[in-house]
Every structure is written in C-alpha cells, then in structure tokens.
Design a protein around this motif. Sequence first.
Motif, PDB file in Angstrom:
ATOM      1  N   ARG A 145      13.646   5.965   5.460  1.00  0.00           N
ATOM      2  CA  ARG A 145      12.362   5.686   4.869  1.00  0.00           C
ATOM      3  C   ARG A 145      11.228   5.963   5.854  1.00  0.00           C
ATOM      4  O   ARG A 145      10.183   6.459   5.485  1.00  0.00           O
ATOM      5  CB  ARG A 145      12.309   4.229   4.413  1.00  0.00           C
ATOM      6  N   ALA A 146      11.477   5.646   7.101  1.00  0.00           N
ATOM      7  CA  ALA A 146      10.424   5.753   8.092  1.00  0.00           C
ATOM      8  C   ALA A 146      10.003   7.205   8.334  1.00  0.00           C
ATOM      9  O   ALA A 146       8.928   7.466   8.837  1.00  0.00           O
ATOM     10  CB  ALA A 146      10.871   5.120   9.404  1.00  0.00           C
ATOM     11  N   ASP A 147      10.861   8.131   7.967  1.00  0.00           N
ATOM     12  CA  ASP A 147      10.507   9.527   8.160  1.00  0.00           C
ATOM     13  C   ASP A 147       9.494  10.007   7.117  1.00  0.00           C
ATOM     14  O   ASP A 147       8.836  11.014   7.288  1.00  0.00           O
ATOM     15  CB  ASP A 147      11.756  10.408   8.055  1.00  0.00           C
ATOM     16  N   VAL A 148       9.421   9.275   6.049  1.00  0.00           N
ATOM     17  CA  VAL A 148       8.582   9.709   4.939  1.00  0.00           C
ATOM     18  C   VAL A 148       7.180   9.119   5.087  1.00  0.00           C
ATOM     19  O   VAL A 148       7.018   7.959   5.407  1.00  0.00           O
ATOM     20  CB  VAL A 148       9.189   9.230   3.601  1.00  0.00           C
ATOM     21  N   GLY A 149       6.196   9.931   4.826  1.00  0.00           N
ATOM     22  CA  GLY A 149       4.826   9.417   4.795  1.00  0.00           C
ATOM     23  C   GLY A 149       4.228   9.225   6.171  1.00  0.00           C
ATOM     24  O   GLY A 149       4.883   9.386   7.189  1.00  0.00           O
ATOM     25  N   ASP A 150       2.962   8.846   6.175  1.00  0.00           N
ATOM     26  CA  ASP A 150       2.288   8.710   7.459  1.00  0.00           C
ATOM     27  C   ASP A 150       2.392   7.277   7.964  1.00  0.00           C
ATOM     28  O   ASP A 150       2.579   6.330   7.211  1.00  0.00           O
ATOM     29  CB  ASP A 150       0.829   9.146   7.340  1.00  0.00           C
ATOM     30  N   VAL A 151       2.268   7.136   9.232  1.00  0.00           N
ATOM     31  CA  VAL A 151       2.434   5.826   9.861  1.00  0.00           C
ATOM     32  C   VAL A 151       1.059   5.227  10.105  1.00  0.00           C
ATOM     33  O   VAL A 151       0.194   5.874  10.689  1.00  0.00           O
ATOM     34  CB  VAL A 151       3.168   5.977  11.204  1.00  0.00           C
ATOM     35  N   PRO A 152       0.841   4.022   9.645  1.00  0.00           N
ATOM     36  CA  PRO A 152      -0.476   3.414   9.849  1.00  0.00           C
ATOM     37  C   PRO A 152      -0.668   3.022  11.324  1.00  0.00           C
ATOM     38  O   PRO A 152       0.293   2.879  12.064  1.00  0.00           O
ATOM     39  CB  PRO A 152      -0.407   2.169   8.965  1.00  0.00           C
ATOM     40  N   ASP A 153      -1.927   2.834  11.691  1.00  0.00           N
ATOM     41  CA  ASP A 153      -2.207   2.511  13.090  1.00  0.00           C
ATOM     42  C   ASP A 153      -1.854   1.075  13.431  1.00  0.00           C
ATOM     43  O   ASP A 153      -1.477   0.775  14.540  1.00  0.00           O
ATOM     44  CB  ASP A 153      -3.683   2.754  13.398  1.00  0.00           C
ATOM     45  N   LEU A 194       9.356  -4.439  11.706  1.00  0.00           N
ATOM     46  CA  LEU A 194       7.969  -4.037  11.914  1.00  0.00           C
ATOM     47  C   LEU A 194       7.355  -3.737  10.554  1.00  0.00           C
ATOM     48  O   LEU A 194       7.930  -2.981   9.783  1.00  0.00           O
ATOM     49  CB  LEU A 194       7.968  -2.777  12.782  1.00  0.00           C
ATOM     50  N   VAL A 195       6.220  -4.328  10.281  1.00  0.00           N
ATOM     51  CA  VAL A 195       5.619  -4.115   8.957  1.00  0.00           C
ATOM     52  C   VAL A 195       4.164  -3.723   9.102  1.00  0.00           C
ATOM     53  O   VAL A 195       3.532  -3.973  10.128  1.00  0.00           O
ATOM     54  CB  VAL A 195       5.725  -5.382   8.083  1.00  0.00           C
ATOM     55  N   GLU A 196       3.626  -3.124   8.030  1.00  0.00           N
ATOM     56  CA  GLU A 196       2.237  -2.699   8.129  1.00  0.00           C
ATOM     57  C   GLU A 196       1.275  -3.642   7.430  1.00  0.00           C
ATOM     58  O   GLU A 196       0.113  -3.686   7.788  1.00  0.00           O
ATOM     59  CB  GLU A 196       2.070  -1.276   7.611  1.00  0.00           C
ATOM     60  N   GLY A 230       1.292   2.472  18.370  1.00  0.00           N
ATOM     61  CA  GLY A 230       2.225   3.411  18.984  1.00  0.00           C
ATOM     62  C   GLY A 230       3.317   2.766  19.799  1.00  0.00           C
ATOM     63  O   GLY A 230       3.965   3.418  20.611  1.00  0.00           O
ATOM     64  N   LEU A 240       0.384  -2.164  13.097  1.00  0.00           N
ATOM     65  CA  LEU A 240       1.697  -2.653  12.703  1.00  0.00           C
ATOM     66  C   LEU A 240       1.849  -4.081  13.202  1.00  0.00           C
ATOM     67  O   LEU A 240       1.209  -4.497  14.173  1.00  0.00           O
ATOM     68  CB  LEU A 240       2.800  -1.773  13.305  1.00  0.00           C
TER      69      LEU A 240
END
Lengths: 258, 152
Positions: free
Chosen positions: A10-18, A95-97, A62, A20
């Motif tokens: 799942r983590a490979d999909v979509g953009d990662v928010p700043d 880890l959640v956004e 990051g 977390l």
Amino acid sequence: MSAGTGVAERADVGDVPDTLYYLYGVTHAGTKLPDVDGVGAMRPRLVESDGLALLAGDVPPGITVATRENLLAHGHLLDAVAQRSTVLPMRFGMLVEDLDAVSADMLTARRDEYLAQLDELDGAVQFSLRATYDEDVVLAEILAEDDEIRQLNEATRGAPEEAMRAERVRLGELVVTAFGAKRPADAEAVLDRARSVARAVVARASGAPAAVVDAALLVDRERADELEEQLERLARELAPRIRLRLVGPQAPYDFVAD
Amino acid sequence: MTVTTNQRPRGGYLDRPQSSSLADVLDIILDKGLVIDAYVRVSLVGIEVLTIDARIVIASVDTYLRFAEATNRLDLAQTGGKDLPEMIEGMSEGGARGKTSGALSGIKEALTSGSDDDEEDEDERPARKRQPASKSSSARRRQRRSSSEEDS
C-alpha cells in the motif's frame, strides 16, 4: 507478518504526506505520561476521545522509523507508561497521516473492545522471563547419558576441522535433540513457579537449542517484588544448569488481542 | 555470599537487567501488540524478514557444527569432577553466558543495525525507504539460503 506485507504494498501507492504521526498504543484518557521521548526523539501525547486515548507522537518529516534507536524508544516509552498506567501497546512501526481520523475510527469503532481489554489488564504489568541452559553443564550431562553422543564426540575430537564433517553434523544434531528432550520438564518447572505469582503466563516460541523457556508473565503491580523474590530463589535452585533472566516491568504486549 | 533482592542486578542468581536491551524488545515489539491495517505508511518488511532469518539460522547445519565443537571442547575431566557449589562460583558473571545468548542477540543486532545503515543512506520519505532495506535483506536471505543448501 502478512499484515506487514500488505502495508508495504500500500505504501508504494500514492504520494506521501509531509506530516506523519507515530502510534504507540491505546490507553485511558487522562493517563499521566512519563518524562520520556519516543520515536524520532519526539515527545508523545494523548489524542483523547470519549474516555479513551491514542498514545501518539509527531515524527520529523522524512523519518526513517525502522532503526535501532526507534525500536528501543518504542519499547522504553511504552514500558515507562506501563509502570503506572494500563496501556495496550501497538506493534512497532505504526505510522499514520491523519490522527483525528484514526482516533475516530479506532477509538470509536473498537471502543468496547479496548475498554474491556484495559479493564482486564488493570493493575498488572508484564515481565519477560527467559530460562537458558548453561551449555557446558548440560553438555556434560548429555555426554554422560548418551553413548552414541559420547562415541561421536570421541571420534571427532581432535580431528582436523574439515574432516568428519558428517559425523560432526550428526553429533551436533544429536546434542541439539538431547537439549530438546530435557526441555519440557525443565520448562514446566520454571513456568510452574511463575504461575504461582503471575495472573497469567504465556510461553513464547523459541528455537534456540539452549533455551529452556521464554515466557511473558502478567503480574499484579503489587506482586512484582514477590515475583522477583520467587525467581531469585528458583534461580538459586536451578544453578548452575539453568540461568534465569527477568526483564520488566513492560507494557503487556503478550496479553493484548490483535 | 549475602544475597538480597534489592541488590540487583549483581549478587543474585537472577539476571535482572535494569533496562531492556534490543534483543529483549525485538521479538516482542515486532510480533506482539495491537495492529491497525489502514492508514499505516511505514513498512517494516526488511526488519521482519531479517528476524525470521535469524530464527531459521538457529536450526541449521551451522548450529549443529557449533554444538559439535562445543561438545568437543568440553573438558570432561574438569566439568565432571566439580560439584555444584564449585561450578556456581566458576560461572558467576557470565563466562559461558556470553556464548549462547550473545550469539543470538549478536545475529539480531547485526541484522538490525545493518538495516539501519541501508536506510540511513537514503534521505527520502518512509514509503520509499523500505525498498533498499528489503532488497538488501532478500540478498542476505539468498546468501544464507544458498549456503545452507550446500550444507544439506
């Protein structure tokens, strides 16, 4: 383990928010937090909802979560909370956004379940007890008891290292098996003593040949000293064959349901 | 020898560390505890695979050879001749202790710090970080697997 893999994909999909947030566990709202930093050297806080709270922390943008420091920080923080309060620890690496969304979903949807677990664990902490054979002492025992092992030992002893490999492997295998044959009775003796003080005892799987037993003990806080006294006495009785190591108090990792 | 329970961790028979080591926490916090599936952005695939590897290594030809060696090394005349009180004195503060528990935690620590290093080279975000970690762990796994295939 399968959950971890699913998450990875799942983590490979979509953009990662700043931004977390790291999750440590679930506890009662109003729990007093210890003066201890968590993952990413950041101070955790409570995100409360109707009597329950997520124990969560900001993490630097990051961040690399899977480091030695963070593994220890996760464990040390939860253990510190558990010294005085009841907390349901989460597995490392959550880890959640969106904290509010997670809070709403988890704490609202599973409220009864979490409250029941907190209630069940109230007043107790976990200890980890590990019993290990002293290799030399038990090897001597095994040699005295087993003719085939003794013969193989004499045959391979003093032979050059590359020689008689099959015999060496066979010797080692027999020795490992012999440790395994001794284990159940010795493990039971250790678990029995633990059960005399603990509310609950769970034996964990351990593959190490010299391991006797690795167990999680759920113990009333007021009986922690008694546990230590009992195990000190047991350690004295079992020496020198078996050594005991007691770690804790810890958060009740082994006593929360997934 | 006076033993009181307050006098920890030394002096007693019970090994009672004041704080838990990485080896103490590793199994617990990777395997146990509440899990949520949704929302999670980090992956621990690298670390999980490595700890599984560490467990596989335990039941291997290498382990058998190590125990064969330990058996060969054992000085029967000395060990057999001692009675219990003497042995207790002989093993205080760990002589033999380091060998076994050290071996296992050594594996784990090497693996864990190894994956640290892989990841610290990367400065990007968590989601992308796992890739080098899992790549390197599967490389390690391959190595190990091929060496144990040769063995058996």
